[in-house]
Design a protein around this motif. Structure first.
Motif, PDB file in Angstrom:
ATOM      1  N   ALA A   1      -5.453  -1.823   3.483  1.00 40.24           N
ATOM      2  CA  ALA A   1      -5.549  -1.521   2.054  1.00 40.24           C
ATOM      3  C   ALA A   1      -4.178  -1.703   1.413  1.00 40.24           C
ATOM      4  O   ALA A   1      -3.237  -0.964   1.719  1.00 40.24           O
ATOM      5  CB  ALA A   1      -6.058  -0.109   1.848  1.00 40.24           C
ATOM      6  N   ALA A   2      -4.059  -2.715   0.549  1.00 38.55           N
ATOM      7  CA  ALA A   2      -2.781  -2.985  -0.108  1.00 38.55           C
ATOM      8  C   ALA A   2      -2.523  -2.037  -1.269  1.00 38.55           C
ATOM      9  O   ALA A   2      -1.391  -1.929  -1.732  1.00 38.55           O
ATOM     10  CB  ALA A   2      -2.729  -4.435  -0.595  1.00 38.55           C
ATOM     11  N   ASN A   3      -3.543  -1.368  -1.757  1.00 38.50           N
ATOM     12  CA  ASN A   3      -3.369  -0.365  -2.805  1.00 38.50           C
ATOM     13  C   ASN A   3      -4.324   0.793  -2.530  1.00 38.50           C
ATOM     14  O   ASN A   3      -5.244   0.697  -1.719  1.00 38.50           O
ATOM     15  CB  ASN A   3      -3.600  -0.961  -4.200  1.00 38.50           C
ATOM     16  CG  ASN A   3      -4.980  -1.568  -4.347  1.00 38.50           C
ATOM     17  OD1 ASN A   3      -5.727  -1.692  -3.382  1.00 38.50           O
ATOM     18  ND2 ASN A   3      -5.337  -1.950  -5.554  1.00 38.50           N
ATOM     19  N   GLU A   4      -4.091   1.885  -3.213  1.00 36.74           N
ATOM     20  CA  GLU A   4      -4.892   3.090  -2.966  1.00 36.74           C
ATOM     21  C   GLU A   4      -6.352   2.883  -3.318  1.00 36.74           C
ATOM     22  O   GLU A   4      -7.238   3.463  -2.685  1.00 36.74           O
ATOM     23  CB  GLU A   4      -4.308   4.255  -3.762  1.00 36.74           C
ATOM     24  CG  GLU A   4      -4.967   5.600  -3.482  1.00 36.74           C
ATOM     25  CD  GLU A   4      -4.304   6.735  -4.238  1.00 36.74           C
ATOM     26  OE1 GLU A   4      -4.810   7.873  -4.166  1.00 36.74           O
ATOM     27  OE2 GLU A   4      -3.263   6.486  -4.904  1.00 36.74           O
ATOM     28  N   ALA A   5      -6.608   2.038  -4.313  1.00 36.45           N
ATOM     29  CA  ALA A   5      -7.994   1.822  -4.742  1.00 36.45           C
ATOM     30  C   ALA A   5      -8.823   1.123  -3.678  1.00 36.45           C
ATOM     31  O   ALA A   5     -10.053   1.216  -3.686  1.00 36.45           O
ATOM     32  CB  ALA A   5      -8.008   1.001  -6.033  1.00 36.45           C
ATOM     33  N   SER A   6      -8.185   0.421  -2.738  1.00 37.57           N
ATOM     34  CA  SER A   6      -8.914  -0.330  -1.717  1.00 37.57           C
ATOM     35  C   SER A   6      -9.324   0.525  -0.523  1.00 37.57           C
ATOM     36  O   SER A   6     -10.155   0.102   0.280  1.00 37.57           O
ATOM     37  CB  SER A   6      -8.063  -1.506  -1.229  1.00 37.57           C
ATOM     38  OG  SER A   6      -7.703  -2.354  -2.304  1.00 37.57           O
ATOM     39  N   GLU A   7      -8.751   1.702  -0.376  1.00 36.23           N
ATOM     40  CA  GLU A   7      -9.067   2.548   0.774  1.00 36.23           C
ATOM     41  C   GLU A   7     -10.521   3.008   0.709  1.00 36.23           C
ATOM     42  O   GLU A   7     -11.007   3.422  -0.332  1.00 36.23           O
ATOM     43  CB  GLU A   7      -8.129   3.749   0.817  1.00 36.23           C
ATOM     44  CG  GLU A   7      -6.676   3.381   1.055  1.00 36.23           C
ATOM     45  CD  GLU A   7      -5.785   4.601   1.147  1.00 36.23           C
ATOM     46  OE1 GLU A   7      -6.315   5.723   0.994  1.00 36.23           O
ATOM     47  OE2 GLU A   7      -4.571   4.437   1.355  1.00 36.23           O
ATOM     48  N   GLY A   8     -11.179   2.916   1.846  1.00 34.84           N
ATOM     49  CA  GLY A   8     -12.572   3.344   1.925  1.00 34.84           C
ATOM     50  C   GLY A   8     -13.574   2.276   1.564  1.00 34.84           C
ATOM     51  O   GLY A   8     -14.788   2.545   1.620  1.00 34.84           O
TER      52      GLY A   8
ATOM     53  N   VAL B   1      -5.964  -6.310   1.549  1.00 32.38           N
ATOM     54  CA  VAL B   1      -6.965  -6.310   0.476  1.00 32.38           C
ATOM     55  C   VAL B   1      -6.457  -5.475  -0.687  1.00 32.38           C
ATOM     56  O   VAL B   1      -5.986  -4.344  -0.509  1.00 32.38           O
ATOM     57  CB  VAL B   1      -8.306  -5.762   1.000  1.00 32.38           C
ATOM     58  CG1 VAL B   1      -9.332  -5.731  -0.123  1.00 32.38           C
ATOM     59  CG2 VAL B   1      -8.796  -6.613   2.165  1.00 32.38           C
ATOM     60  N   ARG B   2      -6.578  -6.055  -1.882  1.00 30.78           N
ATOM     61  CA  ARG B   2      -6.190  -5.351  -3.110  1.00 30.78           C
ATOM     62  C   ARG B   2      -7.350  -5.470  -4.108  1.00 30.78           C
ATOM     63  O   ARG B   2      -7.554  -6.511  -4.739  1.00 30.78           O
ATOM     64  CB  ARG B   2      -4.914  -5.970  -3.702  1.00 30.78           C
ATOM     65  CG  ARG B   2      -4.367  -5.215  -4.918  1.00 30.78           C
ATOM     66  CD  ARG B   2      -3.127  -5.925  -5.453  1.00 30.78           C
ATOM     67  NE  ARG B   2      -2.075  -5.923  -4.467  1.00 30.78           N
ATOM     68  CZ  ARG B   2      -1.176  -4.948  -4.318  1.00 30.78           C
ATOM     69  NH1 ARG B   2      -1.249  -3.885  -5.104  1.00 30.78           N
ATOM     70  NH2 ARG B   2      -0.242  -5.026  -3.405  1.00 30.78           N
TER      71      ARG B   2
ATOM     72  N   SER C   1      -9.841  -9.137  -7.901  1.00 25.78           N
ATOM     73  CA  SER C   1      -9.518  -8.618  -6.574  1.00 25.78           C
ATOM     74  C   SER C   1      -9.092  -9.774  -5.679  1.00 25.78           C
ATOM     75  O   SER C   1      -9.565 -10.901  -5.829  1.00 25.78           O
ATOM     76  CB  SER C   1     -10.732  -7.909  -5.974  1.00 25.78           C
ATOM     77  OG  SER C   1     -11.101  -6.791  -6.749  1.00 25.78           O
ATOM     78  N   ARG C   2      -8.216  -9.484  -4.720  1.00 26.01           N
ATOM     79  CA  ARG C   2      -7.713 -10.559  -3.866  1.00 26.01           C
ATOM     80  C   ARG C   2      -7.372 -10.011  -2.483  1.00 26.01           C
ATOM     81  O   ARG C   2      -7.306  -8.802  -2.269  1.00 26.01           O
ATOM     82  CB  ARG C   2      -6.477 -11.224  -4.473  1.00 26.01           C
ATOM     83  CG  ARG C   2      -5.218 -10.380  -4.430  1.00 26.01           C
ATOM     84  CD  ARG C   2      -4.021 -11.187  -4.936  1.00 26.01           C
ATOM     85  NE  ARG C   2      -2.760 -10.526  -4.705  1.00 26.01           N
ATOM     86  CZ  ARG C   2      -2.185  -9.683  -5.535  1.00 26.01           C
ATOM     87  NH1 ARG C   2      -2.774  -9.390  -6.674  1.00 26.01           N
ATOM     88  NH2 ARG C   2      -1.023  -9.138  -5.244  1.00 26.01           N
ATOM     89  N   ALA C   3      -7.156 -10.949  -1.561  1.00 26.80           N
ATOM     90  CA  ALA C   3      -6.749 -10.604  -0.201  1.00 26.80           C
ATOM     91  C   ALA C   3      -5.659 -11.572   0.231  1.00 26.80           C
ATOM     92  O   ALA C   3      -5.856 -12.789   0.168  1.00 26.80           O
ATOM     93  CB  ALA C   3      -7.934 -10.664   0.760  1.00 26.80           C
TER      94      ALA C   3
END
Length: 323
Positions: free
Chosen positions: A135-142, A194-195, A286-288
């Motif tokens: 997870a590149a940012n907090e929003a991607s976690e989970g 992932v972001r 969104s990107r990876a």
């Protein structure tokens, strides 16, 4: 360090013309009567032996575990990446490799003091590949990660997958989704950072969809009323019934059909607008960011990178690809 020397004092015979010394009188000693004679102590016996391990599996780390309790040193010795040239205390050792790209390998050997031991180690490659998603940012976690339509894991995760062509999808509620192809080779390690970005509000789509449903119902209703007026007039005509031009069914039927046509047109427009609001996501997508390396290939710390977009083969430490 030079070996210790033992100096011996050797008595020299009396020179000619000098009277012999009596027993009670010490004989005269010349200046050069004592000469040092070096005696070298024996070299210490070796307590360790040389270990030479050759291998084409460059980068796989070799570890030695002592099988004896009286080695006098550490029970586990990190020998470093293959190939290895090291020295180990004499005794029994278990050699094993540690690498994510190779099958587990071990061998029991005996190190003889003062004697070299040469081995050739060729561990087998793993059959699968490693896929790591971070997870590149907090929003991607989970976020949920699917591989070929089946749930794989939740971010962040690291999983072994079969080599070949795959389809990766990353989904999270109220965030813009990710969906892209990915090719995995044997013993590959692919890392995806992932972001995910927040999705656009669906309120406009809900509003236009509700209006479209209303116009659809109205269009069906007025069209039905207009058709019923036409059928009523046609039935009277077939039955030789009498009616005049001022019959209200003419005006009502024409009005209902016109309103119905207008409602059908409004429904089509509102449907297109609803689809636009649903599919159009303004702002950053969104990107990876992807990095690929083959765990079986190590070129002085530089790993080969292969782009899935068909840009060919390159060499470098990292790559940023936007899907």
């Amino acid at each position: 360090m030079s070996a210790p020397m033992v100096v011996l004092a050797l008595a020299q015979p009396a020179r000619a013309g000098q009277p012999p010394a009596s027993r009670d009188e010490a004989p005269p000693v010349a200046d050069d009567a004592i000469e040092p004679v070096p005696i070298r102590a024996p070299a210490p016996r070796p307590t360790s032996g040389a270990l030479h391990v050759e291998s084409t599996a460059h980068g796989a780390r070799l570890v030695a575990e002592s099988l004896d309790d009286d080695t006098g040193g550490p029970s586990t010795v990190e020998l470093g990446p293959l190939p290895v040239h090291a020295s180990l205390p004499a005794g029994r050792w278990r050699l094993r490799t540690e690498s994510a790209g190779y099958q587990p390998w071990s061998l029991d050997v005996t190190i003889v003091a003062g004697e070299p031991l040469t081995l050739e180690v060729e561990p087998e490659l793993i059959e699968d590949a490693w896929l790591e998603l971070r997870a590149a940012n907090e929003a991607s976690e989970g976020a949920e990660v699917s591989l070929d339509g089946e749930l794989l894991c939740g971010l962040p995760c690291r999983e072994r997958v079969e080599p070949g062509k795959h389809r990766v999808a990353v989904r999270k509620r109220r965030h813009k989704p990710l969906d892209f192809p990915l090719r995995m080779n044997q013993a590959d390690e692919v890392t995806l950072d992932v972001r995910l970005q927040p999705s656009t509000s669906r309120a406009p789509a809900v509003l236009t969809g509700a209006l479209g449903l209303t116009t659809l119902v109205a269009g069906v209703t007025f069209t039905t009323l207009g058709v019923q007026a036409q059928r009523s007039l046609a039935a009277d005509l077939d039955g030789f019934g009498q009616y005049d031009r001022d019959d209200p069914r003419f005006e009502n039927g024409r009005r209902d059909l016109n309103v119905g046509i207008a409602m059908w047109g409004a429904t089509a427009g509102l449907t297109a607008l609803t689809l636009y609001y649903l599919l159009h996501q303004p702002g950053e997508a969104s990107r990876a960011d992807k990095r690929r390396r083959n765990l079986a290939v190590q070129l002085d710390g530089v790993a080969p990178l292969v782009s899935p977009l068909g840009s060919g083969l390159g060499v470098g430490l990292g790559a940023r690809l936007r899907f």
